[in-house]
Design a protein around this motif. Structure first.
Motif, PDB file in Angstrom:
ATOM      1  N   ALA A 115       7.524   4.261  18.062  1.00 58.59           N
ATOM      2  CA  ALA A 115       8.976   4.836  16.496  1.00 58.59           C
ATOM      3  C   ALA A 115       8.732   6.088  16.132  1.00 58.59           C
ATOM      4  CB  ALA A 115       9.107   3.698  15.998  1.00 58.59           C
ATOM      5  N   LYS A 116       7.409   6.433  16.678  1.00 63.36           N
ATOM      6  CA  LYS A 116       6.641   7.686  15.727  1.00 63.36           C
ATOM      7  C   LYS A 116       6.670   7.993  14.668  1.00 63.36           C
ATOM      8  CE  LYS A 116       8.028  10.640  19.291  1.00 63.36           C
ATOM      9  NZ  LYS A 116       8.577   9.799  20.017  1.00 63.36           N
ATOM     10  N   VAL A 117       6.038   6.807  14.179  1.00 60.18           N
ATOM     11  CA  VAL A 117       5.704   6.473  11.844  1.00 60.18           C
ATOM     12  C   VAL A 117       4.333   5.663  12.655  1.00 60.18           C
ATOM     13  CG1 VAL A 117       8.290   6.095  11.886  1.00 60.18           C
ATOM     14  CG2 VAL A 117       6.905   4.175  11.940  1.00 60.18           C
ATOM     15  N   TYR A 118       3.663   5.887  10.789  1.00 62.23           N
ATOM     16  CA  TYR A 118       2.817   4.936  10.883  1.00 62.23           C
ATOM     17  C   TYR A 118       2.710   4.437   9.422  1.00 62.23           C
ATOM     18  CZ  TYR A 118       1.500   9.194   7.510  1.00 62.23           C
ATOM     19  OH  TYR A 118       0.893   9.965   7.173  1.00 62.23           O
ATOM     20  N   ASP A 119       1.586   3.307   9.580  1.00 65.57           N
ATOM     21  CA  ASP A 119       1.501   2.803   8.093  1.00 65.57           C
ATOM     22  C   ASP A 119      -0.199   2.604   7.621  1.00 65.57           C
ATOM     23  OD1 ASP A 119       1.815   1.551   5.712  1.00 65.57           O
ATOM     24  OD2 ASP A 119       2.354  -0.474   6.430  1.00 65.57           O
ATOM     25  N   THR A 120       0.000   3.017   6.247  1.00 66.82           N
ATOM     26  CA  THR A 120      -2.064   3.259   6.570  1.00 66.82           C
ATOM     27  C   THR A 120      -2.696   2.038   5.366  1.00 66.82           C
ATOM     28  OG1 THR A 120      -3.953   4.629   6.412  1.00 66.82           O
ATOM     29  CG2 THR A 120      -2.234   4.596   4.673  1.00 66.82           C
ATOM     30  N   GLY A 121      -3.658   1.500   5.441  1.00 68.57           N
ATOM     31  CA  GLY A 121      -3.991   0.535   4.373  1.00 68.57           C
ATOM     32  C   GLY A 121      -5.618   0.914   3.473  1.00 68.57           C
ATOM     33  N   THR A 122      -5.759  -0.123   2.569  1.00 67.93           N
ATOM     34  CA  THR A 122      -7.020   0.717   2.373  1.00 67.93           C
ATOM     35  C   THR A 122      -7.420  -1.244   1.661  1.00 67.93           C
ATOM     36  OG1 THR A 122      -5.633   0.075  -0.431  1.00 67.93           O
ATOM     37  CG2 THR A 122      -5.829   2.438   0.695  1.00 67.93           C
ATOM     38  N   GLN A 123      -8.611  -1.141   1.409  1.00 64.18           N
ATOM     39  CA  GLN A 123      -9.329  -1.634   1.582  1.00 64.18           C
ATOM     40  C   GLN A 123      -8.649  -2.265   0.302  1.00 64.18           C
ATOM     41  OE1 GLN A 123     -13.641  -1.164   0.794  1.00 64.18           O
ATOM     42  NE2 GLN A 123     -14.256  -3.382  -0.427  1.00 64.18           N
ATOM     43  N   ALA A 124      -8.708  -3.996   0.744  1.00 64.38           N
ATOM     44  CA  ALA A 124      -8.359  -5.327   0.302  1.00 64.38           C
ATOM     45  C   ALA A 124      -8.345  -5.488  -0.874  1.00 64.38           C
ATOM     46  CB  ALA A 124      -8.195  -6.494   0.649  1.00 64.38           C
ATOM     47  N   VAL A 125      -8.160  -5.707  -2.509  1.00 58.86           N
ATOM     48  CA  VAL A 125      -8.916  -5.402  -3.590  1.00 58.86           C
ATOM     49  C   VAL A 125      -9.297  -7.383  -4.233  1.00 58.86           C
ATOM     50  CG1 VAL A 125      -8.798  -5.191  -5.990  1.00 58.86           C
ATOM     51  CG2 VAL A 125      -8.471  -3.593  -4.517  1.00 58.86           C
ATOM     52  N   LEU A 126      -9.904  -7.831  -3.312  1.00 65.07           N
ATOM     53  CA  LEU A 126     -10.247  -9.645  -3.951  1.00 65.07           C
ATOM     54  C   LEU A 126     -10.815 -10.012  -5.319  1.00 65.07           C
ATOM     55  CD1 LEU A 126     -10.987 -10.487  -0.366  1.00 65.07           C
ATOM     56  CD2 LEU A 126      -8.593 -10.109  -1.149  1.00 65.07           C
ATOM     57  N   ASP A 127     -10.748  -9.589  -6.325  1.00 67.75           N
ATOM     58  CA  ASP A 127     -11.031 -10.152  -7.447  1.00 67.75           C
ATOM     59  C   ASP A 127     -10.766 -11.427  -8.006  1.00 67.75           C
ATOM     60  OD1 ASP A 127      -8.346  -9.218  -7.947  1.00 67.75           O
ATOM     61  OD2 ASP A 127      -9.261  -7.260  -9.275  1.00 67.75           O
ATOM     62  N   GLY A 128      -9.903 -11.899  -7.251  1.00 68.63           N
ATOM     63  CA  GLY A 128      -9.534 -12.996  -8.360  1.00 68.63           C
ATOM     64  C   GLY A 128      -8.308 -13.158  -8.769  1.00 68.63           C
ATOM     65  N   LYS A 129      -7.433 -11.874  -9.214  1.00 69.04           N
ATOM     66  CA  LYS A 129      -6.780 -11.568  -9.764  1.00 69.04           C
ATOM     67  C   LYS A 129      -5.541 -11.777  -9.074  1.00 69.04           C
ATOM     68  CE  LYS A 129      -8.833  -8.619 -13.010  1.00 69.04           C
ATOM     69  NZ  LYS A 129      -9.866  -6.983 -14.148  1.00 69.04           N
ATOM     70  N   PRO A 130      -3.901 -11.973 -10.230  1.00 67.83           N
ATOM     71  CA  PRO A 130      -3.048 -12.308  -9.278  1.00 67.83           C
ATOM     72  C   PRO A 130      -2.377 -10.367  -9.385  1.00 67.83           C
ATOM     73  CG  PRO A 130      -2.606 -13.331 -11.450  1.00 67.83           C
ATOM     74  CD  PRO A 130      -4.054 -12.263 -11.627  1.00 67.83           C
ATOM     75  N   GLY A 131      -1.744 -10.990  -7.730  1.00 62.08           N
ATOM     76  CA  GLY A 131      -1.209  -9.899  -6.572  1.00 62.08           C
ATOM     77  C   GLY A 131      -2.196  -9.127  -5.706  1.00 62.08           C
ATOM     78  N   ALA A 132      -3.486  -9.760  -5.530  1.00 62.69           N
ATOM     79  CA  ALA A 132      -4.365  -9.081  -5.040  1.00 62.69           C
ATOM     80  C   ALA A 132      -3.892  -8.761  -3.346  1.00 62.69           C
ATOM     81  CB  ALA A 132      -6.114 -10.455  -4.364  1.00 62.69           C
ATOM     82  N   GLU A 133      -3.099 -10.041  -3.088  1.00 64.54           N
ATOM     83  CA  GLU A 133      -2.381 -10.132  -1.981  1.00 64.54           C
ATOM     84  C   GLU A 133      -1.429  -8.531  -1.236  1.00 64.54           C
ATOM     85  OE1 GLU A 133      -0.422 -11.810   1.991  1.00 64.54           O
ATOM     86  OE2 GLU A 133      -2.343 -12.493   0.436  1.00 64.54           O
ATOM     87  N   ALA A 134      -1.488  -8.283  -2.395  1.00 65.69           N
ATOM     88  CA  ALA A 134      -0.232  -6.713  -2.526  1.00 65.69           C
ATOM     89  C   ALA A 134      -1.543  -5.632  -1.692  1.00 65.69           C
ATOM     90  CB  ALA A 134       0.731  -6.635  -3.546  1.00 65.69           C
ATOM     91  N   THR A 135      -2.556  -6.161  -2.100  1.00 62.99           N
ATOM     92  CA  THR A 135      -3.289  -4.561  -1.473  1.00 62.99           C
ATOM     93  C   THR A 135      -3.616  -4.693  -0.236  1.00 62.99           C
ATOM     94  OG1 THR A 135      -5.556  -5.917  -2.177  1.00 62.99           O
ATOM     95  CG2 THR A 135      -4.486  -4.808  -3.759  1.00 62.99           C
ATOM     96  N   ILE A 136      -3.330  -5.590   0.408  1.00 62.67           N
ATOM     97  CA  ILE A 136      -3.747  -5.745   2.097  1.00 62.67           C
ATOM     98  C   ILE A 136      -2.603  -5.240   2.564  1.00 62.67           C
ATOM     99  CG2 ILE A 136      -4.311  -8.010   3.816  1.00 62.67           C
ATOM    100  CD1 ILE A 136      -4.890  -9.940   1.782  1.00 62.67           C
ATOM    101  N   PRO A 137      -3.064  -4.549   3.598  1.00 63.86           N
ATOM    102  CA  PRO A 137      -2.022  -3.776   4.801  1.00 63.86           C
ATOM    103  C   PRO A 137      -1.344  -4.906   5.802  1.00 63.86           C
ATOM    104  CG  PRO A 137      -4.557  -3.082   5.542  1.00 63.86           C
ATOM    105  CD  PRO A 137      -4.675  -4.273   3.894  1.00 63.86           C
ATOM    106  N   THR A 138      -0.154  -4.631   5.768  1.00 69.16           N
ATOM    107  CA  THR A 138       0.945  -5.446   6.547  1.00 69.16           C
ATOM    108  C   THR A 138       1.125  -4.845   8.086  1.00 69.16           C
ATOM    109  OG1 THR A 138       1.768  -6.591   4.531  1.00 69.16           O
ATOM    110  CG2 THR A 138       3.366  -6.944   6.124  1.00 69.16           C
ATOM    111  N   LEU A 139       1.312  -5.477   8.733  1.00 69.02           N
ATOM    112  CA  LEU A 139       1.880  -5.041  10.743  1.00 69.02           C
ATOM    113  C   LEU A 139       2.793  -5.899  10.500  1.00 69.02           C
ATOM    114  CD1 LEU A 139       1.631  -3.537  12.914  1.00 69.02           C
ATOM    115  CD2 LEU A 139      -0.069  -5.518  14.077  1.00 69.02           C
ATOM    116  N   TYR A 140       3.906  -4.939  11.043  1.00 66.99           N
ATOM    117  CA  TYR A 140       5.323  -5.833  11.102  1.00 66.99           C
ATOM    118  C   TYR A 140       5.262  -5.602  12.911  1.00 66.99           C
ATOM    119  CZ  TYR A 140       7.091  -5.949   6.253  1.00 66.99           C
ATOM    120  OH  TYR A 140       7.678  -5.998   4.760  1.00 66.99           O
ATOM    121  N   LEU A 141       5.515  -7.117  12.832  1.00 68.23           N
ATOM    122  CA  LEU A 141       6.542  -7.146  14.784  1.00 68.23           C
ATOM    123  C   LEU A 141       7.645  -7.943  14.617  1.00 68.23           C
ATOM    124  CD1 LEU A 141       3.004  -8.581  16.216  1.00 68.23           C
ATOM    125  CD2 LEU A 141       3.345  -5.856  15.940  1.00 68.23           C
TER     126      LEU A 141
END
Length: 305
Positions: free
Chosen positions: A155-181
């Protein structure tokens, strides 16, 4: 004088306790029953086309190992009981040293067992590493300290991720990059690393592979179940190795196409270079390289052939 049936020699009491323990243990197993997790040999549920074969091989290997173990332990205890020293013994029991038939048996049988196990292992590994078929989707996964970049090559597109923020607070899941298949489509993962050795592991794919700087590794899977699955780096790669996480969403073709279009709409067009670099983990839309040197899109695509 009547004697208590539990009393008697220590050896007899030990035998009675052992029989009782084995009986209670067997009854407990029958009452508990086997769960799906136990039937899979405590493997996670596989969600790829090859997962049933991997699981069957794993379970069969443990079943044969258990059978051999039970036989060996039974022979050991039988010998201990049958040839134990008696009070009337005055010397050593008869020896069986240089008993050629037994020595041949003890040599040939283990060699045959190892040969069969080795052959079956090679057979399943060849299937897991087979990339002869043309994939429906090719994804270049780039490992970096301590996150992931995904180049959707076709598809000639990309997605980029940053290090997960695992601080125990709500919303940490949103900082984890996601690969779609897309579901039921053959996907080829082209694996590269930007700094040190990493390892690409989607747990429920029951398969993983190293990502080595300057080298292109690859394998193919066909996801068969829609869902969200956990992925992680399985090679110790530095201080925040435990936070090098990602998700895999297996979706319908329509939802996959929507995700690809959303990346295009956000300006994530092109290809992220695989250049060696140990600086920031973020990109801005339209930026396609860390450094001019390194693996390019053509290098990766050629490596995937």
């Amino acid at each position: 004088m009547n004697r208590n049936p539990v009393s008697g020699s220590p050896r007899k009491r030990m035998r009675q306790h052992l029989i009782r323990a084995v009986g209670l243990g067997g009854a407990g197993l029958l009452l508990t029953g086997c769960t799906d997790y136990q039937e899979r040999g405590f493997l996670p549920k596989g969600v790829t086309e090859l997962s049933p074969q991997i699981t069957d091989f794993w379970v069969a290997t443990w079943a044969w190992a258990l059978a051999v173990g039970v036989l060996v332990w039974a022979l050991i205890f039988w010998c201990m009981a049958r040839y134990r020293r008696k009070k009337t013994d005055t010397g050593l029991p008869p020896q069986v040293a240089y008993h050629v038939p037994i020595e041949i048996l003890f040599t040939v049988v283990p060699i045959l067992m190892v040969a069969v196990l080795f052959g079956k292992t090679v057979e399943i590994e060849n299937k897991m590493l087979d990339t002869a078929q043309k994939p429906d989707v090719t994804v270049n996964v780039v490992g970096k300290q301590w996150s992931w970049d995904f180049n959707y090559v076709d598809a000639k597109v990309y997605d980029t991720g940053t290090q997960a923020v695992l601080d125990g607070k709500p919303g940490a899941e949103a900082t984890i990059p996601t690969l779609y298949l897309p579901v039921n489509k053959r996907v080829e993962f082209v694996l590269t690393a930007r700094d040190v050795i990493h390892n690409f592991w989607v747990i429920q794919f029951l398969q993983k592979m190293d990502m080595v700087p300057g080298r292109v590794n690859k394998f193919q899977v066909t996801p068969t179940e829609i869902g969200t699955y956990k992925g992680k780096c399985a090679e110790l790669c530095g201080a925040y190795h435990s936070q090098m996480l990602f998700n895999v969403k297996v979706v319908s073709e329509a939802d996959y196409a929507k995700h690809i279009q959303s990346l295009k709409d956000r300006g994530y067009n092109g290809f992220l270079s695989n250049s060696m670099a140990r600086k920031g983990s973020t990109f801005t839309p339209g930026e396609q390289q860390y450094l001019p040197a390194g693996l390019t899109q053509n290098d990766v695509v050629e490596g995937a052939k």
